[in-house]
Design a protein around this motif. Structure first.
Motif, short mmCIF file in Angstrom:
data_model
loop_
_atom_site.label_atom_id
_atom_site.label_comp_id
_atom_site.label_asym_id
_atom_site.label_seq_id
_atom_site.Cartn_x
_atom_site.Cartn_y
_atom_site.Cartn_z
N LEU A 1 -7.17 43.65 12.59
CA LEU A 1 -7.26 45.00 11.87
C LEU A 1 -8.66 45.02 11.00
O LEU A 1 -9.44 46.27 10.81
CB LEU A 1 -5.96 44.85 10.60
N LYS A 2 -9.22 44.03 10.66
CA LYS A 2 -10.30 43.71 9.99
C LYS A 2 -11.39 43.95 10.96
O LYS A 2 -12.46 44.75 10.68
CB LYS A 2 -10.78 42.35 9.45
N THR B 1 -21.22 43.64 3.88
CA THR B 1 -21.14 42.19 4.83
C THR B 1 -19.76 41.77 4.96
O THR B 1 -19.23 41.30 3.89
CB THR B 1 -22.31 41.74 4.35
N PRO B 2 -19.33 41.74 6.15
CA PRO B 2 -17.92 40.76 6.24
C PRO B 2 -18.15 39.28 5.90
O PRO B 2 -19.10 38.70 6.30
CB PRO B 2 -17.51 40.96 7.75
N LEU B 3 -17.18 38.86 5.48
CA LEU B 3 -16.97 37.34 4.94
C LEU B 3 -15.78 37.00 5.60
O LEU B 3 -14.60 37.57 5.43
CB LEU B 3 -17.14 37.28 3.43
N MET B 4 -15.62 35.84 5.94
CA MET B 4 -14.51 34.96 6.53
C MET B 4 -13.69 36.07 7.55
O MET B 4 -12.79 36.01 7.56
CB MET B 4 -13.62 34.63 5.48
N ALA B 5 -14.50 36.61 8.38
CA ALA B 5 -13.79 37.73 9.55
C ALA B 5 -12.83 37.17 10.41
O ALA B 5 -11.96 37.89 10.57
CB ALA B 5 -14.87 38.38 10.11
N ALA B 6 -12.96 35.93 10.56
CA ALA B 6 -12.02 35.34 11.52
C ALA B 6 -10.96 34.80 10.78
O ALA B 6 -9.89 34.15 11.51
CB ALA B 6 -12.71 34.40 12.26
N ASP B 7 -11.03 34.81 9.65
CA ASP B 7 -9.48 33.85 8.81
C ASP B 7 -8.43 34.91 8.77
O ASP B 7 -8.44 36.11 8.70
CB ASP B 7 -10.10 34.06 7.40
N TYR C 1 -15.20 40.50 1.55
CA TYR C 1 -16.53 41.07 2.24
C TYR C 1 -17.37 41.32 0.90
O TYR C 1 -16.79 41.34 -0.16
CB TYR C 1 -16.41 42.54 2.88
N SER C 2 -18.64 41.49 1.00
CA SER C 2 -19.39 41.63 -0.25
C SER C 2 -20.23 43.01 0.10
O SER C 2 -20.32 43.53 0.99
CB SER C 2 -20.83 40.78 -0.27
#
Length: 564
Positions: free
Chosen positions: A310-311, A489-495, A501-502
C-alpha cells in the motif's frame, strides 16, 4: 486562498456527499437536498472548502443515479431545481464551493437521446451511441460488463447490439461523434452558468475506445473479459478532454475544479492528464492503492492488506506527480468500503485511533484530500450477514453469477462483506437515536447498529473525537504551505508496520509518522528531528517535542512534527 488563485484547489479539502444516504428532510427514507441544506453548518464547522455531490439528476436509479435520463434537472427523489439553487447559494454564502458529478461515458437507456437512437437505424441520433452487428450469431466482441456478463445487449427492434460497459440500462455514448461532445459541453456550460464550481467526471478515461473495438485477451474460464486495455486511455481521449476544457472553461476566470475518475490509469498517463500546459484536468482519481488487497481478476476476492505494498503504491504516485500534475488523496468514496474496517482496526478499542492515524497519513501527503461522508466520524463497514442484505447492482449481479456458476457462495459473501459498495452507502450516522437521525421514515438502506455510540452528535464538540482530528488536519493544510507544496520523501518504506515520511520546503520540514498496528514500536527517527515540535497527535498525552532520536509509539499512534 485568494480570489485570483487559479490553483486554489491545491490547498482545498473536498467533502463528498452521497445524497440518498446523507440526510432526509421529508421522511421518505431517502436523503435529499433539503437534508443537505440543514447540515451545511456541520460541514462548515468541519472546515471543508468544496462539496461534491454524487448524481442528483433525473434517473431510473438502476445504478443509483449514475444512469442519467436528464442532465438539466433534479430527480424528484432529491428535490427540485429551486431547492438546488437555494443549496448552491447557501454553500457560496458559507465560503464553500459546489462540484457536480457528471456521468459522461454513458446515459440511461431512458434518456431521450437513447430512445431516439434505438428507434431506427436511420434516426439522426443512431450514431450517438455504439451499435454493432452480431458476430457469428453472438456479441460483436468479448468485452465484459463491470456489472457481470457481456458488455453488449441485443436490440430486437433494430437488429443490432449496443455497448454498455456497465449495466444494460447504461448505454455508452459515442464520443467520436462531434455532436455528442458538443451536447456534453453544453450541459457543463449550463451548470456553470447556474453557478456550480466544477465537475467530477465519472470514468472519463473510457470515452475513447480502441479503434475497431477488438477482442480483449482471453482469460481461461471467462467468456467475457473486462477489456481495460481496449477502452482505457483510448486514442482520442486527450484530444476530447482538451477540447472540452477549452470550449467549457476557456472564457472563464479559472476558479473551477475538474476531476476525472480514471480506473486503470497509470502514473505516466496521469502526468499527461493533469499537466497544466495541456489543459485537460486538474487531477484524476486513480484506483491502484484501493486495489492492493483485491485479486486482479476479482475485486471480491479479498487478499488482505500488505502495508508495504500500500505504501509503495501511494509513494509511486507521489513521486510521479511531484513535478508535473497533481494528486487526489482519498481512502473512501461511494464505491469503496470504509477505510477503518479495511486498512485500519474497527475493534472499538482501536477504532478511533486507527481512524485518526489513517487520516493523518493521507492528509499529510501532497495532493488534494477528499473526505467521504462519515469518514470524518470513523464510520465502519456494515455487518452484512446474507446476500439479501446487499442492494448495490454490482454486488447483486456478482452474487447471482457465482450461484449460477456453482461457485463458492460462502467466499463470495465474505468478499462482498469486505468490498461491497454497499458499505459506503449506509445512512449517515448523525445521532444515537432512531435511524441514527438520518430519517423519520424507513431508511432505504439499514443503519449500522453501531450508530448508538458512533455518531456525529457524540463527536461534534468532543475535543478528542475523530471529527475533531479531521478539523485539525484540515486547519493545518490551510495554514501550512509546506503541506500543500513541500516535497515528500518516504521513510522506512519497507517497514511492515510503521508509515513515515517527511515533507520539506526551503526553510521548513515536517515529519509524519504512524504506527499502523496494535503492538507498540520503538522507532529511531534520526538526530535531525531532535527538538521538533508536535503539531498534531492522535492519542492523549503525546509528548510535545522530540527530545531523543528514539520515538516510542503506542498502538495506532500517529503524529506530525515540525522541525524547529
Amino acid at each position: 486562498m485568494t480570489p485570483q488563485d487559479a490553483t486554489w484547489w491545491k490547498s482545498a479539502v473536498v467533502y463528498q456527499i452521497y445524497p440518498r444516504s446523507f440526510a432526509d428532510s421529508n421522511g421518505d427514507g431517502f436523503g435529499d437536498l433539503g437534508g443537505i441544506i440543514e447540515r451545511l453548518g456541520y460541514l462548515q464547522a468541519l472546515g471543508v472548502d468544496v462539496i461534491w455531490l454524487s448524481p442528483i439528476y433525473p434517473s431510473p436509479q438502476a445504478d443509483n443515479g449514475y444512469d442519467v435520463s436528464d442532465y438539466r434537472d433534479i430527480d424528484p427523489l432529491f428535490g427540485t431545481l429551486a431547492e438546488f439553487d437555494v443549496l448552491l447559494a447557501e454553500i457560496h454564502e458559507r465560503g464553500m464551493k459546489l462540484v457536480m458529478d457528471l456521468v459522461v461515458n454513458h446515459t440511461s437507456d431512458e434518456h431521450p437521446w437513447f430512445i431516439e437512437s434505438r428507434s431506427s437505424r436511420h434516426n439522426p441520433k443512431r450514431d450517438w451511441y455504439i451499435w454493432r452487428d452480431s458476430r457469428a450469431a453472438a456479441e460483436p466482441n468479448n468485452w465484459g460488463s463491470f456489472f457481470s456478463g457481456p458488455a453488449w445487449t441485443w436490440d430486437q427492434v433494430t437488429g443490432q447490439y449496443y455497448l454498455h460497459l456497465f449495466d444494460r440500462k447504461q448505454p455508452d455514448l459515442n464520443w467520436e461523434n462531434p455532436a455528442v461532445r458538443k451536447a456534453m459541453q453544453d450541459i457543463m456550460v449550463w451548470w456553470l452558468d447556474r453557478g456550480v464550481d466544477g465537475f467530477r467526471m465519472d470514468v472519463v478515461n473510457f470515452i475513447s475506445k480502441a479503434r475497431g473495438l477488438p477482442d480483449a485477451p482471453t482469460i481461461p474460464g471467462h467468456q467475457f473479459v473486462i477489456a481495460v486495455d481496449e477502452f482505457v486511455d483510448g486514442p482520442h481521449v486527450h484530444e476530447y478532454l482538451a477540447e472540452t476544457t477549452r470550449e467549457v472553461f476557456g472564457s472563464r476566470d479559472g476558479q473551477f475544479i475538474t476531476v476525472g475518475e480514471m480506473p486503470g490509469v497509470t502514473p505516466d498517463q496521469a502526468r499527461l492528464y493533469t499537466d497544466p500546459a495541456r489543459g485537460e484536468l486538474n487531477m484524476v482519481f486513480q484506483f491502484e492503492h484501493v486495489s492492493v488487497d483485491q485479486s486482479p481478476a476479482n475485486k471480491f476476492e479479498y487478499l488482505g492488506l500488505d502495508l508495504v505494498v500500500l505504501k509503495e503504491s501511494l509513494y509511486r504516485w507521489q513521486g510521479a506527480l511531484a513535478d508535473i500534475g497533481w494528486n487526489s488523496l482519498y481512502w473512501e468514496n461511494h464505491d469503496q468500503p470504509r477505510v477503518v474496517s479495511r486498512f485500519g482496526d474497527d475493534d472499538p478499542d482501536y477504532w478511533a485511533a486507527s481512524a485518526k492515524a489513517l487520516a493523518t497519513i493521507l492528509h499529510g501527503m501532497r495532493g488534494t484530500p477528499f473526505v467521504y461522508q462519515g469518514e470524518e466520524l470513523g464510520m465502519t463497514n456494515y455487518p452484512f450477514s446474507s446476500a439479501r442484505d446487499h442492494q448495490d447492482l454490482e454486488a447483486v449481479n456478482y452474487y447471482t453469477s457465482v450461484v449460477e456458476l456453482s461457485g463458492d457462495e460462502i467466499a463470495a459473501l465474505a468478499g462482498l462483506g469486505a468490498m461491497s459498495r454497499d458499505n459506503a452507502r449506509t445512512p449517515m450516522q448523525w445521532g444515537p437515536g432512531h435511524n441514527a437521525g438520518f430519517t423519520s421514515g424507513e431508511p432505504w438502506m439499514p443503519v449500522n447498529p453501531n450508530h448508538t455510540w458512533l455518531n456525529a452528535e457524540s463527536q461534534f464538540t468532543a475535543p478528542d473525537s475523530v471529527f475533531a482530528h479531521y478539523q485539525e488536519l484540515i486547519r493545518l493544510r490551510h495554514e501550512l504551505p509546506i503541506l500543500v507544496h513541500g516535497d515528500l520523501t518516504p521513510l522506512m518504506a519497507a517497514d511492515p508496520q510503521i508509515w513515515a515520511y517527511s515533507r520539506r520546503a526551503p526553510e521548513s520540514a515536517i515529519l509524519v509518522i504512524a504506527n499502523c498496528g496494535r503492538e507498540p514500536r520503538a522507532v529511531d527517527v534520526g538526530a535531525e528531528w531532535i527538538g521538533a515540535g508536535l503539531l498534531l497527535g492522535n492519542l492523549p498525552d503525546t509528548p510535545g517535542a522530540l527530545t531523543s532520536t528514539s520515538l516510542q509509539l503506542a498502538g495506532w499512534d500517529a503524529r506530525i512534527y515540525a522541525a524547529g
